[in-house]
Design a protein around this motif. Sequence first.
Motif, PDB file in Angstrom:
ATOM      1  N   ALA A 409       0.826  -1.199   0.000  1.00 45.50           N
ATOM      2  CA  ALA A 409       0.000   0.000   0.000  1.00 45.50           C
ATOM      3  C   ALA A 409       0.866   1.257   0.000  1.00 45.50           C
ATOM      4  O   ALA A 409       2.092   1.189   0.095  1.00 45.50           O
ATOM      5  CB  ALA A 409      -0.910  -0.011   1.221  1.00 45.50           C
ATOM      6  N   GLY A 458      -0.210  -2.567   5.375  1.00 46.62           N
ATOM      7  CA  GLY A 458      -0.840  -2.837   4.101  1.00 46.62           C
ATOM      8  C   GLY A 458      -1.065  -4.307   3.794  1.00 46.62           C
ATOM      9  O   GLY A 458      -0.288  -5.176   4.185  1.00 46.62           O
ATOM     10  N   TYR A 468      -7.707  -4.763  -4.437  1.00 45.40           N
ATOM     11  CA  TYR A 468      -7.773  -3.365  -3.994  1.00 45.40           C
ATOM     12  C   TYR A 468      -6.927  -3.209  -2.731  1.00 45.40           C
ATOM     13  O   TYR A 468      -6.708  -4.174  -1.987  1.00 45.40           O
ATOM     14  CB  TYR A 468      -9.212  -2.915  -3.762  1.00 45.40           C
ATOM     15  N   PRO A 469      -6.384  -2.002  -2.475  1.00 45.16           N
ATOM     16  CA  PRO A 469      -5.510  -1.794  -1.319  1.00 45.16           C
ATOM     17  C   PRO A 469      -6.309  -1.785  -0.016  1.00 45.16           C
ATOM     18  O   PRO A 469      -7.390  -1.198   0.063  1.00 45.16           O
ATOM     19  CB  PRO A 469      -4.881  -0.427  -1.589  1.00 45.16           C
ATOM     20  N   ALA A 495      -8.367   0.657   2.122  1.00 48.11           N
ATOM     21  CA  ALA A 495      -7.664   1.943   2.132  1.00 48.11           C
ATOM     22  C   ALA A 495      -8.623   3.087   1.798  1.00 48.11           C
ATOM     23  O   ALA A 495      -8.515   4.181   2.363  1.00 48.11           O
ATOM     24  CB  ALA A 495      -6.500   1.913   1.137  1.00 48.11           C
ATOM     25  N   ASP A 553      -5.051   3.313  -5.055  1.00 48.46           N
ATOM     26  CA  ASP A 553      -4.561   3.678  -3.731  1.00 48.46           C
ATOM     27  C   ASP A 553      -4.448   5.196  -3.638  1.00 48.46           C
ATOM     28  O   ASP A 553      -4.402   5.902  -4.663  1.00 48.46           O
ATOM     29  CB  ASP A 553      -3.205   3.032  -3.473  1.00 48.46           C
ATOM     30  N   PHE A 560      -4.549  -0.296  -8.599  1.00 48.64           N
ATOM     31  CA  PHE A 560      -3.772  -1.049  -7.627  1.00 48.64           C
ATOM     32  C   PHE A 560      -3.197  -2.318  -8.245  1.00 48.64           C
ATOM     33  O   PHE A 560      -2.058  -2.702  -7.969  1.00 48.64           O
ATOM     34  CB  PHE A 560      -4.663  -1.376  -6.430  1.00 48.64           C
TER      35      PHE A 560
END
Length: 573
Positions: A409, A458, A468-469, A495, A553, A560
């Motif tokens: 991340a 992360g 996805y982050p 995130a 992100d 991402f």
Amino acid sequence: MNSYQIPKSVLEHDFNFLVKSCANFKAGKIDEATFKSIRVPYGIYEQREKNTYMIRIKTHGGQITPKQLLGISNLAEKYANKSLHITTRGGIQLHYVNFDDLCTVTKELHKLGLSGRGSGGNCVRGIVGDALSGIAKDDVFDIQPYANTLTERMLALKDSFDLPRKFKISFSSSKADRATATITDVGFIATKRGNRKGFIVYIAGGMGSKSRLGHKVLDFLPAKECFLFAQSVKQVFDKHGNRENKHSARLRFLADKIGIDELMKLILQEMKSIRESGKGWEVNVRVRSNNLPQIPKTALPKMTTEERLWWNRFVKEQKQENYFYAKVPLTLGDIPYKSAKKLANFLSKHKNCISFGQNQNLYIRNLNAKDLLRLYPILIEFSPQSKQPTIFGDMVACTGAATCQLGIARPRGAVIAVEEFLLKQNIDLDKLQNFRIQLSGCPNSCGNHFTANLGFFGKIQRQGGIPYPAYNVVVGGIVEEGETRFAKKIAQIAAFYLPQFVSKVLLRFLEVQNKFKTFESWVDSSGEAEIIEMAESFKEIPTFEENQKPYYDWSSEELFSESLKKNGIGEEN
């Protein structure tokens, strides 16, 4: 100001070897893997952007002189990205240095009395000191001369640069443990028996994907024996550490394998052997003078409302009468080179006045009230957080996927997003003095997330097969001799929802703050369950077709999934 002295072997033989190695790599005489094994122990890391490098610089246990700050600022302007980055171990990094400039920058650092040798790789790393050593009211004694002496002596020894894995040493000047000595390979905490200086000693701690608290092994080690003890631990680690598997190579894994009692038995044997060898094992430090000139007590200068608010948030009295220090919050640990130059020039006549903390912030010390107030206009030019509650400056984030090849991340972007969101809310954040929010881009804990009140590291999540982050959520970290504990992993959060989630947690704690002594006491009571419930309320993210934003992100302009493709082999941070 006393500082470490770079040994001749580093200045001459080691530097010449680096120059030769760079030339051989450029000419194709050595391959990339071989060159990497050579440059990383000099603190030179390749970044995600091909042929750009980061150079990590050892400070004097987190301290530098104004002259050195000016010199590094000139290097940042000419050879890097025009910024100085402060690390969570009180070091300084220059980013985006071109290959052809690596040796030039290293040579210029030597002229400043600084080195990157051992600030990367399987080496004795830069020694961490207490940012408030010598000035804090709880200071037992100034540990800085001991940190400097160990730096010199470890730099001069060949066995400091070919260990099974990195080896870290910290010195704290009080039980407040501002250098996290309770969570490192060898941690020294200042103490006294009568008039005798000594250290409480912890060993085999560390943070990462498999974090461990340090083991308290000595209540009192005479101060003169700190090198003897650290060298003995290093030699045991050198002989018995795991050289086959780097993921199980740190000292803490050796302690897990053979037990702390057996480890201490081996260390004591090494200490006996070194003593009997007759080689200089005692530390006779060059004690620096903290006897600042006496100044008469006067009323504080007249201040504007804005200056008074800053003073109340960031300025503290030193143990030296009528002297003050100021914490200067740095956005993501960065100082623009122009601002660093201004600061260095202003402080050029002052001694022992600049230090860096593990919160990636700058401390200005040993100033009278008038001079400190004169500094305020310079500080707010590069520290907008000096006009905000302290919680913003105390947010810590590693570089993450922005530059690190291991990063998942982008915590730096997340910190900016959290700050922007909180500033729009109606929250009295001044009630959260010293609250620590810390983020790491992956499990490696470069953002020290396990020491946070509220921390994150992360991870990758998927929705409909699309990554996805996201972040794991940890809560309740404490750092204090005899009380240290890691934050506990309790939940996860996309995130995309991080700013709203942080705001929700802080608002809830403020509602109950008068019932609990600390955030940790609330966590231990009902807070953990409440925070888990809050995270669950953000569990669902939109599908990719409904909204693509969660699949990017913070601070990134690419999906991402595309960012993940750029991950490389880590460079042993």
